[in-house]
Scaffold this motif. Structure first.
Motif, PDB file in Angstrom:
ATOM      1  N   HIS A 233       5.977  -9.270   0.644  1.00  0.00           N
ATOM      2  CA  HIS A 233       5.951  -8.153  -0.313  1.00  0.00           C
ATOM      3  C   HIS A 233       6.135  -6.818   0.424  1.00  0.00           C
ATOM      4  N   TRP A 234       5.487  -6.675   1.574  1.00  0.00           N
ATOM      5  CA  TRP A 234       5.606  -5.444   2.351  1.00  0.00           C
ATOM      6  C   TRP A 234       7.044  -5.220   2.812  1.00  0.00           C
ATOM      7  N   LEU A 235       7.719  -6.267   3.294  1.00  0.00           N
ATOM      8  CA  LEU A 235       9.100  -6.122   3.741  1.00  0.00           C
ATOM      9  C   LEU A 235      10.019  -5.733   2.592  1.00  0.00           C
ATOM     10  N   LEU A 236       9.852  -6.393   1.449  1.00  0.00           N
ATOM     11  CA  LEU A 236      10.690  -6.069   0.298  1.00  0.00           C
ATOM     12  C   LEU A 236      10.509  -4.626  -0.132  1.00  0.00           C
ATOM     13  N   MET A 237       9.256  -4.179  -0.200  1.00  0.00           N
ATOM     14  CA  MET A 237       8.988  -2.807  -0.625  1.00  0.00           C
ATOM     15  C   MET A 237       9.496  -1.798   0.403  1.00  0.00           C
ATOM     16  N   SER A 238       9.364  -2.110   1.682  1.00  0.00           N
ATOM     17  CA  SER A 238       9.822  -1.184   2.725  1.00  0.00           C
ATOM     18  C   SER A 238      11.341  -1.020   2.687  1.00  0.00           C
ATOM     19  N   PHE A 239      12.081  -2.128   2.550  1.00  0.00           N
ATOM     20  CA  PHE A 239      13.541  -2.043   2.453  1.00  0.00           C
ATOM     21  C   PHE A 239      13.965  -1.318   1.175  1.00  0.00           C
ATOM     22  N   TRP A 240      13.239  -1.540   0.096  1.00  0.00           N
ATOM     23  CA  TRP A 240      13.562  -0.871  -1.162  1.00  0.00           C
ATOM     24  C   TRP A 240      13.348   0.636  -1.043  1.00  0.00           C
ATOM     25  N   GLY A 263       5.349   1.071   2.135  1.00  0.00           N
ATOM     26  CA  GLY A 263       5.592  -0.299   1.700  1.00  0.00           C
ATOM     27  C   GLY A 263       4.322  -1.122   1.692  1.00  0.00           C
ATOM     28  N   ALA A 264       3.432  -0.884   2.674  1.00  0.00           N
ATOM     29  CA  ALA A 264       2.134  -1.569   2.681  1.00  0.00           C
ATOM     30  C   ALA A 264       1.270  -1.118   1.509  1.00  0.00           C
ATOM     31  N   VAL A 265       1.339   0.164   1.159  1.00  0.00           N
ATOM     32  CA  VAL A 265       0.578   0.666   0.013  1.00  0.00           C
ATOM     33  C   VAL A 265       1.077   0.024  -1.281  1.00  0.00           C
ATOM     34  N   TYR A 266       2.385  -0.223  -1.352  1.00  0.00           N
ATOM     35  CA  TYR A 266       2.981  -0.783  -2.567  1.00  0.00           C
ATOM     36  C   TYR A 266       2.545  -2.229  -2.822  1.00  0.00           C
ATOM     37  N   ILE A 267       1.857  -2.843  -1.881  1.00  0.00           N
ATOM     38  CA  ILE A 267       1.270  -4.151  -2.160  1.00  0.00           C
ATOM     39  C   ILE A 267       0.215  -4.024  -3.250  1.00  0.00           C
ATOM     40  N   PHE A 268      -0.424  -2.866  -3.321  1.00  0.00           N
ATOM     41  CA  PHE A 268      -1.557  -2.688  -4.221  1.00  0.00           C
ATOM     42  C   PHE A 268      -1.263  -1.745  -5.387  1.00  0.00           C
ATOM     43  N   PRO A 277      12.724  11.104 -13.362  1.00  0.00           N
ATOM     44  CA  PRO A 277      12.117   9.980 -14.095  1.00  0.00           C
ATOM     45  C   PRO A 277      11.910   8.767 -13.191  1.00  0.00           C
ATOM     46  N   SER A 278      10.797   8.089 -13.392  1.00  0.00           N
ATOM     47  CA  SER A 278      10.440   6.968 -12.517  1.00  0.00           C
ATOM     48  C   SER A 278      10.345   5.647 -13.265  1.00  0.00           C
ATOM     49  N   LYS A 279      10.862   5.578 -14.498  1.00  0.00           N
ATOM     50  CA  LYS A 279      10.726   4.349 -15.285  1.00  0.00           C
ATOM     51  C   LYS A 279      11.425   3.173 -14.601  1.00  0.00           C
ATOM     52  N   THR A 280      12.636   3.406 -14.100  1.00  0.00           N
ATOM     53  CA  THR A 280      13.375   2.316 -13.456  1.00  0.00           C
ATOM     54  C   THR A 280      12.672   1.844 -12.187  1.00  0.00           C
ATOM     55  N   VAL A 284      11.174  -1.910 -11.357  1.00  0.00           N
ATOM     56  CA  VAL A 284      11.514  -2.693 -10.166  1.00  0.00           C
ATOM     57  C   VAL A 284      10.246  -3.075  -9.413  1.00  0.00           C
ATOM     58  N   PHE A 285       9.323  -2.140  -9.299  1.00  0.00           N
ATOM     59  CA  PHE A 285       8.053  -2.403  -8.609  1.00  0.00           C
ATOM     60  C   PHE A 285       7.307  -3.559  -9.263  1.00  0.00           C
ATOM     61  N   TYR A 286       7.198  -3.549 -10.579  1.00  0.00           N
ATOM     62  CA  TYR A 286       6.484  -4.616 -11.268  1.00  0.00           C
ATOM     63  C   TYR A 286       7.253  -5.932 -11.214  1.00  0.00           C
ATOM     64  N   ALA A 287       8.581  -5.862 -11.247  1.00  0.00           N
ATOM     65  CA  ALA A 287       9.373  -7.093 -11.171  1.00  0.00           C
ATOM     66  C   ALA A 287       9.186  -7.782  -9.819  1.00  0.00           C
ATOM     67  N   VAL A 288       9.245  -7.014  -8.745  1.00  0.00           N
ATOM     68  CA  VAL A 288       9.039  -7.586  -7.411  1.00  0.00           C
ATOM     69  C   VAL A 288       7.620  -8.106  -7.258  1.00  0.00           C
ATOM     70  N   SER A 289       6.649  -7.364  -7.785  1.00  0.00           N
ATOM     71  CA  SER A 289       5.260  -7.795  -7.686  1.00  0.00           C
ATOM     72  C   SER A 289       5.022  -9.086  -8.453  1.00  0.00           C
TER      73      SER A 289
END
Length: 299
Positions: A233-240, A263-268, A277-280, A284-289
């Protein structure tokens, strides 16, 4: 509501610190030296926020003295920030009343002015960023540790449970305070009403609580495999985050480090670091999670 915000912030901060101290004493008295050492170790990352606070004092032209350094050594530096007071901003206040004030003064000044004054908003930003950094580096590891103790080691443990609950609420409130600050940065935006703040707090608490509980339960069932799941999850979020080309940090090496840490914070939890706007991005964040949770469950 304006007066309740600083009181709630201080109450949560004091309650969380008191519960953490009680947990440390609890493990020491019961002879659980392993959990005692890990709980103490969770305090160490918080010195990064204290170091940043000292650097901001120097950047603002305030040379930190022995008393101020002692406060930061005790991790109480957040309670003292320069340049604002309950009656701020009044011309010449800083020159008449010294170089610093307490955390309470910054929060109450922002509450009384609605964040409209530029200097008050800048000081509020310092406080919110420092508190969020301290919460992510110190409160979050403590929350994970105490939650694991309650779930896997001592389900009847009252003090670890209370400490975990207060840490969860304090971390959620730090995220809400940061969102509140970023909202007031936008031109024409005023302080959100109480109902919006409450909804944000419930959303952040639910998001953090479910993710922490899922990781703790996974760690109890599959032991060290939880690090593999969190690592993916951390790698995916960091690359994103790298693909988004954020311009918060200019230097390439620091930019990569920022993406890795966020990216480590995005685990939580999700923190918006780009304007607009941040809807998209949230979708994406919820889809990956969701994929990251369903895939190891299916395996």
């Amino acid at each position: 509501m304006r007066g309740a915000v600083p009181r709630l912030s201080l109450t949560l901060l004091a309650a969380e610190s008191g519960a953490r101290l009680c947990a440390i004493i609890h493990y020491l008295v019961r002879g659980q030296l392993g959990w005692f050492g890990l709980t103490i170790a969770c305090l160490v990352p918080g010195y990064a926020a204290q170091l940043l606070s000292i650097l901001w004092f120097r950047a603002d032209g305030h040379a930190p003295g022995c008393w101020l350094l002692a406060l930061h050594l005790l991790q109480l530096g957040l309670w003292k920030r320069p340049g604002a007071a309950p009656d701020f901003p009044k011309p010449g206040w800083a020159s008449r009343h010294g170089d610093s004030c307490r955390y309470w003064d910054v929060l109450r000044a922002a509450a009384e002015t609605g964040g409209g004054a530029g200097e008050v908003l800048a000081q509020l930003g310092d406080v919110c960023v420092l508190r969020l950094l301290e919460a992510l580096l110190q409160t979050l590891p403590h929350l994970l540790l105490q939650a694991y103790v309650v779930v896997a080691v001592d389900p009847a443990g009252f003090i670890p449970g209370v400490s975990a609950g207060l840490s969860l609420l304090s971390l959620a409130w730090a995220l809400v305070s940061y969102s509140h600050f970023t909202c007031m940065l936008k031109p024409g935006h005023l302080s959100p009403p109480a109902a919006v703040i409450l909804c944000l707090l419930l959303w952040r608490t639910g998001m953090l609580g479910t993710r922490v509980l899922a990781l703790v339960l996974f760690a109890r069932l599959y032991s060290f495999w939880v690090f593999a799941v969190a690592g993916v999850h951390w790698l995916l979020m960091s690359f994103w985050l790298g693909a988004q080309q954020t311009d918060i940090v200019a230097r390439p090496c620091l930019w990569r480090l920022f993406n890795c840490l966020l990216g480590a914070v995005y685990i939580f939890c999700y923190i918006n670091v780009r304007p607009g706007p941040s809807k998209t991005r949230v979708a994406v964040f919820y889809a990956v999670s969701t994929w990251n949770v369903l895939y190891p469950t299916w395996m």
